[in-house]
Design a protein around this motif. Structure first.
Motif, PDB file in Angstrom:
ATOM      1  N   SER A 181     -27.971  33.408  16.580  1.00 45.40           N
ATOM      2  CA  SER A 181     -26.927  33.661  17.573  1.00 45.40           C
ATOM      3  C   SER A 181     -26.071  34.856  17.206  1.00 45.40           C
ATOM      4  CB  SER A 181     -26.043  32.417  17.735  1.00 45.40           C
ATOM      5  OG  SER A 181     -26.804  31.338  18.231  1.00 45.40           O
ATOM      6  N   SER A 182     -25.978  35.164  15.928  1.00 52.00           N
ATOM      7  CA  SER A 182     -25.280  36.362  15.464  1.00 52.00           C
ATOM      8  C   SER A 182     -26.034  36.925  14.276  1.00 52.00           C
ATOM      9  CB  SER A 182     -23.830  36.044  15.076  1.00 52.00           C
ATOM     10  OG  SER A 182     -23.790  35.109  14.012  1.00 52.00           O
ATOM     11  N   SER A 191     -26.497  39.205  23.953  1.00 52.14           N
ATOM     12  CA  SER A 191     -25.557  40.037  23.211  1.00 52.14           C
ATOM     13  C   SER A 191     -25.218  39.417  21.860  1.00 52.14           C
ATOM     14  CB  SER A 191     -24.268  40.234  24.017  1.00 52.14           C
ATOM     15  OG  SER A 191     -23.342  41.013  23.306  1.00 52.14           O
ATOM     16  N   GLY A 192     -25.390  40.198  20.795  1.00 54.23           N
ATOM     17  CA  GLY A 192     -25.043  39.760  19.448  1.00 54.23           C
ATOM     18  C   GLY A 192     -26.118  38.963  18.751  1.00 54.23           C
ATOM     19  N   PRO A 239     -32.354  41.154  21.385  1.00 61.69           N
ATOM     20  CA  PRO A 239     -31.048  41.824  21.328  1.00 61.69           C
ATOM     21  C   PRO A 239     -30.579  42.390  22.663  1.00 61.69           C
ATOM     22  CG  PRO A 239     -32.374  42.440  19.433  1.00 61.69           C
ATOM     23  CD  PRO A 239     -33.287  41.708  20.375  1.00 61.69           C
TER      24      PRO A 239
END
Length: 450
Positions: free
Chosen positions: A256-257, A305-306, A301
């Motif tokens: 997720s990040s 987003s992120g 990606p």
């Protein structure tokens, strides 16, 4: 129940450097494969891995066989883009999964902005299926005939009803009797309303004596939220019980990040191992396709987003803990937690002295009654292997039946609904998304409101 096949002595190299497809076939799967894009094929470091049939025994064209690429104008067909990956698969001795005939997205504007009746749209769809399948007849192990027909609650997508799904499958069956015919979707990998809807497609077609051979689980997962091994095996069983094969067709597991921590990489490795183990545990799960193999070319990606780092290979083509975890599950002999694998080439003389067997397009993969009766013991064995190996349609086109001005999905003006197309090569509709979403580029062919 799957039975292990002993590898020849020349193939008994370190499990850490074993190849996905070679091990998967030895475990009883038909293939382990990857999707790819035409634009990536000029990258020689990439193609050196892609073309290795011991690593990937099957290829999927990610975009070039879709409607906007193959029939950009009504009745005008072009296969310049669509022929590239099939030709490569043939040259490499790899199976080809063809993708996709009928989908609500990546449509040319003449379809998405047209005014149709049921009769005229049916003829357009049948003609498209016939021309595209004829072009690739004899080349495709399987076709994703209908793609993503359902909303998350199991209802049909806007402007889609059930009447076109049987027509699509019947047409496909008549054009290519040897290719496996699949329904393909995401978020159907564990039980729920959407999975039930997909299961009902199978039951409905079977009841109508219309051929459907398989269901594709896209498996675009999130690290830490991937369905458990038991949830996945139970779900796969529910489909194979209806007499169809199943496959993971677009597997990636995104963070997720990013950048991901060591702990997150270990969780990702466990998640990949769960999914591979689920396929191994279910007779009738015939293969696994990852949606490209390196983060360098991942769609994630640009779509989320992120988020990112979803694939077993890093951007520099080094291998992640997820790579080692998959190898351990497929190899069945390695122990210990997943660790980063050093990116090192395996000498050709060591990889294998035996060619990967060729699987015919209409080969039987479902078990006999006797073999099916041992499925529970296979699941138990797969779960043990996992814990040892790692630490844990309608026309499926959302084509409007109204004029463009009243179409909320792909209007020429106005706003585009969440999850629908808002841009890409040949797209002429609105690029303005509903509040709370933005038009996000996924690739040169397709942008989506997310």
């Amino acid at each position: 129940m799957r039975h292990s096949v002993l590898l020849p002595a020349a193939a008994l190299f370190s499990q850490a450097f074993a190849q996905f497809n070679q091990l998967a076939v030895a475990k009883g799967l038909t293939y382990f494969g990857t999707a790819t894009e035409n634009g990536e094929l000029s990258d020689t470091q990439y193609t050196a891995i892609l073309d290795n049939s011991t690593e990937f025994g099957q290829l999927t064209p990610a975009n070039a066989q879709k409607w906007d690429s193959t029939e950009p104008s009504q009745g005008v067909f072009t296969f310049t883009k669509g022929d590239v990956v099939p030709a490569r698969a043939k040259a490499n001795g790899q199976l080809l999964r063809c993708h996709t005939l009928v989908w609500y997205s990546q449509l040319p504007s003449w379809v998405s902005a047209g005014t149709w009746t049921n009769a005229t749209l049916t003829e357009v769809m049948k003609n498209h299926i016939t021309k595209v399948m004829t072009q690739y007849k004899g080349q495709c192990y399987a076709w994703d005939v209908v793609n993503e027909a359902f909303n998350e609650d199991g209802t049909y997508r806007e402007s889609i009803g059930p009447e076109y799904i049987p027509i699509a499958f019947q047409t496909a069956s008549e054009v290519d009797p040897d290719a496996k015919l699949y329904y393909n979707d995401f978020n159907i990998e564990s039980s729920g309303a959407k999975s039930t809807a997909a299961l009902n497609v199978v039951k409905d077609l079977k009841a109508k004596s219309i051929r459907i051979d398989g269901v594709g689980m896209q498996a675009h997962f999130i690290v830490g939220s991937t369905p458990s091994l038991s949830a996945q095996t139970t779900n796969l069983d529910s489909f194979t019980a209806q007499g169809v094969e199943v496959a993971y067709t677009e597997l990636d597991i995104r963070h997720s990040s990013v950048p991901a921590s060591a702990a997150q990489l270990a969780t990702q490795a466990d998640d990949y191992a769960n999914t591979v183990s689920a396929c191994l545990a279910v007779t009738g799960c015939i293969g696994i396709t990852i949606w490209d193999f390196t983060d360098k070319y991942s769609w994630v990606p640009s779509a989320f987003s992120g988020a990112g780092e979803a694939l077993p290979y890093n951007e520099d083509f080094s291998k992640k803990p997820a790579y080692a975890a998959i190898v351990k599950v497929l190899g069945g002999a390695a122990t210990g937690a997943a660790t980063k694998v050093v990116d090192a080439a395996v000498p050709t003389s060591v990889v294998s002295s035996t060619a990967v067997p060729v699987i015919s397009a209409n080969s039987t993969v479902l078990s006999s009654t006797a073999a099916a009766s041992t499925k529970d013991s296979c699941k138990s064995k797969a779960a043990t292997t996992l814990s040892t190996a790692v630490s844990q349609v309608t026309s499926a086109v959302a084509v409007p039946t109204t004029t463009p001005s009243t179409n909320s999905t792909t209007p020429a003006t106005g706003t585009v609904a969440k999850y629908y197309q808002c841009g890409g090569t040949g797209y002429t509709g609105s690029t303005s998304c509903v509040a709370g979403t933005t038009c996000t580029v996924q690739n040169e062919f397709y942008s989506q409101c997310l």
